[in-house]
Enzyme design. Structure first.
Site, PDB file in Angstrom:
ATOM      1  N   SER A 152      92.095 -10.750 -14.433  1.00  0.00           N
ATOM      2  CA  SER A 152      93.170 -10.934 -13.465  1.00  0.00           C
ATOM      3  C   SER A 152      93.014 -12.313 -12.845  1.00  0.00           C
ATOM      4  O   SER A 152      92.006 -12.989 -13.046  1.00  0.00           O
ATOM      5  CB  SER A 152      93.081  -9.876 -12.373  1.00  0.00           C
ATOM      6  OG  SER A 152      91.897 -10.066 -11.637  1.00  0.00           O
ATOM      7  N   LYS A 153      94.011 -12.696 -12.094  1.00  0.00           N
ATOM      8  CA  LYS A 153      93.954 -14.029 -11.511  1.00  0.00           C
ATOM      9  C   LYS A 153      92.784 -14.173 -10.544  1.00  0.00           C
ATOM     10  O   LYS A 153      92.225 -15.239 -10.389  1.00  0.00           O
ATOM     11  CB  LYS A 153      95.268 -14.328 -10.806  1.00  0.00           C
ATOM     12  CG  LYS A 153      96.332 -14.711 -11.826  1.00  0.00           C
ATOM     13  CD  LYS A 153      97.718 -14.824 -11.243  1.00  0.00           C
ATOM     14  CE  LYS A 153      98.724 -14.966 -12.379  1.00  0.00           C
ATOM     15  NZ  LYS A 153     100.097 -14.779 -11.934  1.00  0.00           N
ATOM     16  N   ARG A 154      92.417 -13.063  -9.916  1.00  0.00           N
ATOM     17  CA  ARG A 154      91.308 -13.138  -8.954  1.00  0.00           C
ATOM     18  C   ARG A 154      90.004 -13.332  -9.680  1.00  0.00           C
ATOM     19  O   ARG A 154      88.972 -13.478  -9.097  1.00  0.00           O
ATOM     20  CB  ARG A 154      91.155 -11.805  -8.216  1.00  0.00           C
ATOM     21  CG  ARG A 154      92.064 -11.462  -7.206  1.00  0.00           C
ATOM     22  CD  ARG A 154      93.020 -10.347  -7.479  1.00  0.00           C
ATOM     23  NE  ARG A 154      94.297 -11.003  -7.653  1.00  0.00           N
ATOM     24  CZ  ARG A 154      95.325 -10.511  -8.290  1.00  0.00           C
ATOM     25  NH1 ARG A 154      95.313  -9.360  -8.801  1.00  0.00           N
ATOM     26  NH2 ARG A 154      96.402 -11.184  -8.436  1.00  0.00           N
ATOM     27  N   HIS A 155      89.999 -13.233 -10.967  1.00  0.00           N
ATOM     28  CA  HIS A 155      88.781 -12.953 -11.676  1.00  0.00           C
ATOM     29  C   HIS A 155      88.616 -13.779 -12.926  1.00  0.00           C
ATOM     30  O   HIS A 155      88.148 -13.274 -13.916  1.00  0.00           O
ATOM     31  CB  HIS A 155      89.083 -11.658 -12.102  1.00  0.00           C
ATOM     32  CG  HIS A 155      88.312 -10.645 -12.459  1.00  0.00           C
ATOM     33  ND1 HIS A 155      88.401  -9.478 -11.842  1.00  0.00           N
ATOM     34  CD2 HIS A 155      87.448 -10.516 -13.442  1.00  0.00           C
ATOM     35  CE1 HIS A 155      87.653  -8.666 -12.464  1.00  0.00           C
ATOM     36  NE2 HIS A 155      87.065  -9.264 -13.406  1.00  0.00           N
TER      37      HIS A 155
END
Length: 466
Positions: free
Chosen positions: A240-243
């Site tokens: 994901s974008k957070r990751h």
RNA sequence: GUCCCCAUCGUCUAGUGGCCUAGGACGCUGGCCUCUCACGCCGGAAACAGGGGUUCGACUCCCCUUGGGGACGCCA
């Protein structure tokens, strides 16, 4: 049959790494089969689509070296055609109007969930008399999907995937405001664009089965589907974008070469025996969908860097030199001087086998810039204590006398001095390295002397003499 | 919860019933080389998720379990 693939990102952000791999596979598959790849921007979600994202996707693709045939197609611009197909389905009795309000649907789902039933739309308007339609509500158009039997997609990667029709509800084709949903738009566009192979992430696998229903009801031949496994983060969770689901430009900034990223992405989920280093021409010759694995792969930065160091070492020296100069200028925040620029090609071979990324390459090349007095790293400063200053004075004397500044002469001069001082070479080389580079690690000392030139070397040594 | 998909070293993978004492690569690690750091070279540790079948023979085929992932929107 001519092969036509397409890459169809939604422009809600940069070209992330998973999208890049999907694009690469589409591109390679098309190239391998002598076909072409089309680009379609799935911008029907007006609230989330941005022009900046479209630009980022184009640039990302181009940076990666992936091109597409013709102008990119805007899905939004084709809304009328999508509506036309929905209306045809309606006219043929393969779709119907549903007057449920969002609130009513939400309530239906809530009740279903509370009772432990499936939250699928229950088809309450499927066979209802249109005369009962409320006059104040606008309907959506839903597909009148088959209720018995099963639908199968013969996926090139996943194999046959069958879902009972009773498991699928009547999907919305046209929203109340008359705009098409993604499900309808994709099918119509892929059909109209004559796409022969739909290669995309396997998060679309179940969608494919539902889309298949639209093809069938329209009497169209469905394209061949190939759903490739998603890329996961190092921890195994969805990227994901957070990751870590960074855009390709983030990798460019990290100093990753497009050739390396292509090779890395290719080997993530696809293999050709024990081959690891596969350049793009070889990839085109070898790539096919049957060798795509079925399980998700984790993104592994060390592997990418390892491949990157290989491509740094083997790429064209002139090109690498240009990239290095640009990186150096960016870090120094100024243009390089002629003198500095002239040192780059001399030092390149020695430097490139010590760097995994362009950023690291520029870092290790930093000492080639004229920035006296040189910034000293702590470990380097430690090498300049004790006898070092006195030793450097003698080295300065020896080096001042050198007339022909080349590696061979320098090697002899320094070795002779070490011998004369009754020192192991390292005892002399390390202080010199510190004075010359500000570090305790660098290319060979004779090379460093040579790269910098006599004047610069003498000046830097003088800065630390007794 | 329902449906769908997946399952070999830490990671990416080879392996399509006997070639497997399970191979390669990254990473890790011991050594050599050596003026440092790298590169290079030589070596090492490291995996078939578990349980049932099928078979003369299962990493390879079938089933179950477990574990992961994905999909269930008038998002795409």
């Amino acid at each position: 049959m001519s092969v036509i693939t397409r890459f169809a990102p939604s422009p809600t952000g940069f070209l992330h790494i998973g999208g890049a791999r999907t694009a690469l596979f589409n591109w390679l598959f098309a190239k391998h089969h002598g076909g072409e790849m089309l680009l379609r921007i799935e911008d029907t979600d007006r609230a989330r689509s941005t022009d900046a994202a479209v630009t980022a996707i184009h640039e990302g693709l181009l940076w990666l070296g992936l091109d597409w045939q013709g102008d990119p197609i805007s899905q939004f611009a084709r809304a009328d055609r999508h509506a036309e197909v929905a209306n045809q389905l309606l006219a043929d009795g393969n779709a119907y109007k549903c007057y449920c309000t969002p609130a009513e649907l939400a309530e239906m789902r809530e009740t279903a969930r509370a009772e432990g039933r499936s939250t699928r739309y229950d088809g309450r308007w499927r066979d209802r008399d249109p005369a009962e339609a409320p006059s104040d509500a606008l309907p959506v158009i839903r597909l009148k999907a088959p209720q018995s039997g099963a639908t199968t997609v013969n996926d090139l990667v996943q194999g046959p995937v069958t879902v009972q029709n009773s498991e699928m509800d009547d999907m919305v084709l046209l929203r109340a405001d008359g705009t098409p949903t993604y499900m309808l738009a994709v099918v119509v566009d892929d059909h109209d664009m004559a796409v022969s192979h739909v290669i995309r992430g396997d998060d679309h696998l179940t969608n494919a089965v539902r889309q298949r229903q639209i093809y069938d009801l329209m009497g169209w031949d469905a394209p061949i589907f190939a759903h490739i496994p998603l890329i996961h983060g190092a921890d195994g969770a969805k990227l994901s974008k957070r990751h870590g689901a960074l855009g390709v430009e983030a990798y460019a900034e990290m100093g990753i070469l497009p050739s390396a990223l292509r090779n890395y992405l290719l080997r993530l989920g696809w293999s050709h025996g024990d081959e690891e280093i596969i350049d793009t021409d070889q990839a085109i010759a070898w790539f096919d969908l049957d060798a795509v694995g079925k399980s998700a792969a984790r993104f592994d930065i060390p592997r990418l860097e390892s491949l990157n160091s290989h491509y740094i070492r083997t790429m064209d020296a002139g090109e690498l030199c240009t990239l290095l100069a640009a990186q150096l200028a960016q870090v120094a925040n100024r243009d390089l001087t002629e003198t500095e620029l002239a040192r780059l090609p001399l030092a390149l071979d020695a430097l490139k086998e010590r760097a995994k990324t362009l950023v690291e390459l520029a870092d290790k090349a930093g000492f080639l810039l004229d920035t006296r007095p040189l910034a000293m790293e702590e470990k380097a400063a430690g090498l300049l204590t004790g006898d070092a200053p006195a030793l450097l004075s003698r080295a300065h004397g020896v080096l001042s006398a050198v007339e022909d500044w080349n590696v061979e002469v320098l090697t002899e001069a320094i070795r002779n001095l070490a011998e004369a001082e009754d020192l192991k070479l390292g005892k002399l080389a390390q202080p010199l390295r510190a004075a010359l580079t500000g570090r305790n690690a660098s290319p060979g000392i004779f090379d460093v002397l040579f790269f910098l030139g006599q004047k610069e070397c003498l000046d830097r040594i003088a800065d630390h003499m007794a």
